[in-house]
Design an enzyme around this catalytic site. Structure first.
Site, PDB file in Angstrom:
ATOM      1  N   HIS A 191     -26.982  76.799  78.319  1.00 25.33           N
ATOM      2  CA  HIS A 191     -26.334  77.534  79.419  1.00 25.33           C
ATOM      3  C   HIS A 191     -26.363  76.692  80.703  1.00 25.33           C
ATOM      4  CE1 HIS A 191     -27.882  81.119  76.975  1.00 25.33           C
ATOM      5  NE2 HIS A 191     -26.585  81.341  77.022  1.00 25.33           N
ATOM      6  N   GLN A 249     -19.306  93.763  71.495  1.00 27.86           N
ATOM      7  CA  GLN A 249     -19.089  92.623  70.599  1.00 27.86           C
ATOM      8  C   GLN A 249     -20.125  92.542  69.483  1.00 27.86           C
ATOM      9  OE1 GLN A 249     -19.574  89.650  73.874  1.00 27.86           O
ATOM     10  NE2 GLN A 249     -20.605  88.448  72.307  1.00 27.86           N
TER      11      GLN A 249
HETATM   12  P1  AMP Z   1     -24.238  83.388  75.106  1.00 27.90           P
HETATM   13  O1  AMP Z   1     -25.199  83.729  76.195  1.00 27.90           O
HETATM   14  O2  AMP Z   1     -24.887  83.038  73.799  1.00 27.90           O
HETATM   15  O3  AMP Z   1     -23.113  84.383  74.989  1.00 27.90           O
HETATM   16  O4  AMP Z   1     -23.551  82.029  75.554  1.00 27.90           O
HETATM   17  C1  AMP Z   1     -22.944  81.896  76.803  1.00 27.90           C
HETATM   18  C2  AMP Z   1     -22.195  80.592  76.824  1.00 27.90           C
HETATM   19  O5  AMP Z   1     -23.099  79.518  76.598  1.00 27.90           O
HETATM   20  C3  AMP Z   1     -21.115  80.501  75.730  1.00 27.90           C
HETATM   21  O6  AMP Z   1     -19.978  79.871  76.262  1.00 27.90           O
HETATM   22  C4  AMP Z   1     -21.789  79.668  74.689  1.00 27.90           C
HETATM   23  O7  AMP Z   1     -20.884  78.955  73.869  1.00 27.90           O
HETATM   24  C5  AMP Z   1     -22.608  78.721  75.533  1.00 27.90           C
HETATM   25  N1  AMP Z   1     -23.700  78.159  74.757  1.00 27.90           N
HETATM   26  C6  AMP Z   1     -24.565  78.843  73.965  1.00 27.90           C
HETATM   27  N2  AMP Z   1     -25.393  77.984  73.345  1.00 27.90           N
HETATM   28  C7  AMP Z   1     -25.038  76.731  73.740  1.00 27.90           C
HETATM   29  C8  AMP Z   1     -25.505  75.421  73.428  1.00 27.90           C
HETATM   30  N3  AMP Z   1     -26.485  75.216  72.581  1.00 27.90           N
HETATM   31  N4  AMP Z   1     -24.894  74.368  74.019  1.00 27.90           N
HETATM   32  C9  AMP Z   1     -23.871  74.569  74.886  1.00 27.90           C
HETATM   33  N5  AMP Z   1     -23.378  75.776  75.217  1.00 27.90           N
HETATM   34  C10 AMP Z   1     -23.944  76.844  74.642  1.00 27.90           C
END
Ligand code: AMP
Length: 283
Positions: free
Chosen positions: A35, A59
């Protein structure tokens, strides 16, 4: 860093800064380096970085996954206050869904994106992603939205949503950040024990093995071998496929030219993990 919990307050604030370029990083919290890398990239393209933390109930197709989703808000706020984040939006469910999450809503025309891979194994998931993103994008009205390649199909869905909504917002997809042994960083990793995390590295190893052995012709044996690796480590795959990187249609025979991505989803006990690798990218 400013913190807003109410939609009207953040909307007012954004209206007061009409000249500023805004980059938006939507998250569900339990923040990690992945993040934070998006937030740093956001600061490079804009004046104001807006981050949202909202665990979006619509979701989640599995209620227990929603209930057990890690929440670490105090720690998240601390991490954000030390990052280039300018505005944190921390709404509750009524701020995002004033009529309630189960109220009748628009259906987004996502074509096959809605029915393959994540769409197939998590029915309704991408409609929920579109609902929350539609709402958040209209509140924040950003020039950029930054998302991680880790959620490859989600990035494609949001690109499609931006087209459907006719918004000015441009999508920047950022690389997946990984633990030293390859496991893609994820909030859900907090639910794994150290031993389970070690085992879960196999997902990346399996994707890598496809990448390393890929050559033109039949590729089904590579996929079968990689699936076996995952199963032998004690994980339960939902899918492991090689697909066209532009439309996610499954590919079993490679012409040597088509751009491909290998995508996997697998359960480590009850925790569902996803990952992907664009093939032959670095060659
Ligand atoms: P989430 O909180 O899991 O919904 O993720 C929020 C954002 O962070 C989304 O755009 C994800 O694709 C991105 N994200 C989650 N994990 C990673 C990672 N390991 N590397 C880069 N971006 C990530």
């Amino acid at each position: 860093m400013l913190l807003f919990k109410r939609t009207v307050h953040i909307e007012d604030h954004i209206k007061k800064n009409p000249g500023a370029t805004i980059a938006f990083v939507p998250t569900m919290g339990a923040l990690h380096e992945g993040h934070l890398s998006l937030i740093r990239a956001a600061k490079e393209v804009s004046d104001l970085v807006v981050v949202s933390i909202f665990v979006n109930p619509t979701q989640f197709n599995d209620p227990s996954d929603f209930e057990k989703y890690p929440v670490t808000t105090g720690r998240d706020v601390h991490l954000l206050s030390q990052s280039p984040c300018d505005i944190l939006f921390l709404p509750d469910v009524p701020q995002i869904y004033p009529q309630g999450p189960s109220a009748p809503h628009t259906r987004y025309e996502l074509g096959s994106l809605d029915t393959v891979l994540e769409g197939r194994f998590r029915p309704g998931h991408f409609q929920g992603v579109c609902r929350v993103m539609d709402r958040l994008l209209h509140i924040v009205n950003p020039h950029w939205v930054l998302m991680g390649q880790k959620d490859y199909q989600q990035c494609m869905v949001v690109a499609r949503l931006l087209q459907l909504l006719g918004l000015r917002t441009r999508l920047q997809v950022c690389p997946t950040l990984r633990e030293p042994e390859g496991l893609a960083m994820s909030s859900r990793n907090l639910r794994l024990t150290d031993t389970e995390r070690k085992k879960a590295n196999v997902i990346y190893r399996a994707l890598k093995s496809i990448d390393e052995q890929l050559s033109p012709g039949e590729i089904t044996h590579l996929i079968a071998d990689a699936s076996r690796l995952i199963e032998e480590a004690g994980l339960r795959p939902d899918y492991l496929v090689v697909a066209d990187a532009d439309d996610l249609q499954e590919v079993m025979h490679w012409d040597g030219k088509q751009r491909l991505v290998a995508l996997a989803a697998a359960f480590m006990h009850e925790v569902r993990l996803i990952d992907n690798l664009v093939l032959h990218e670095a060659r």
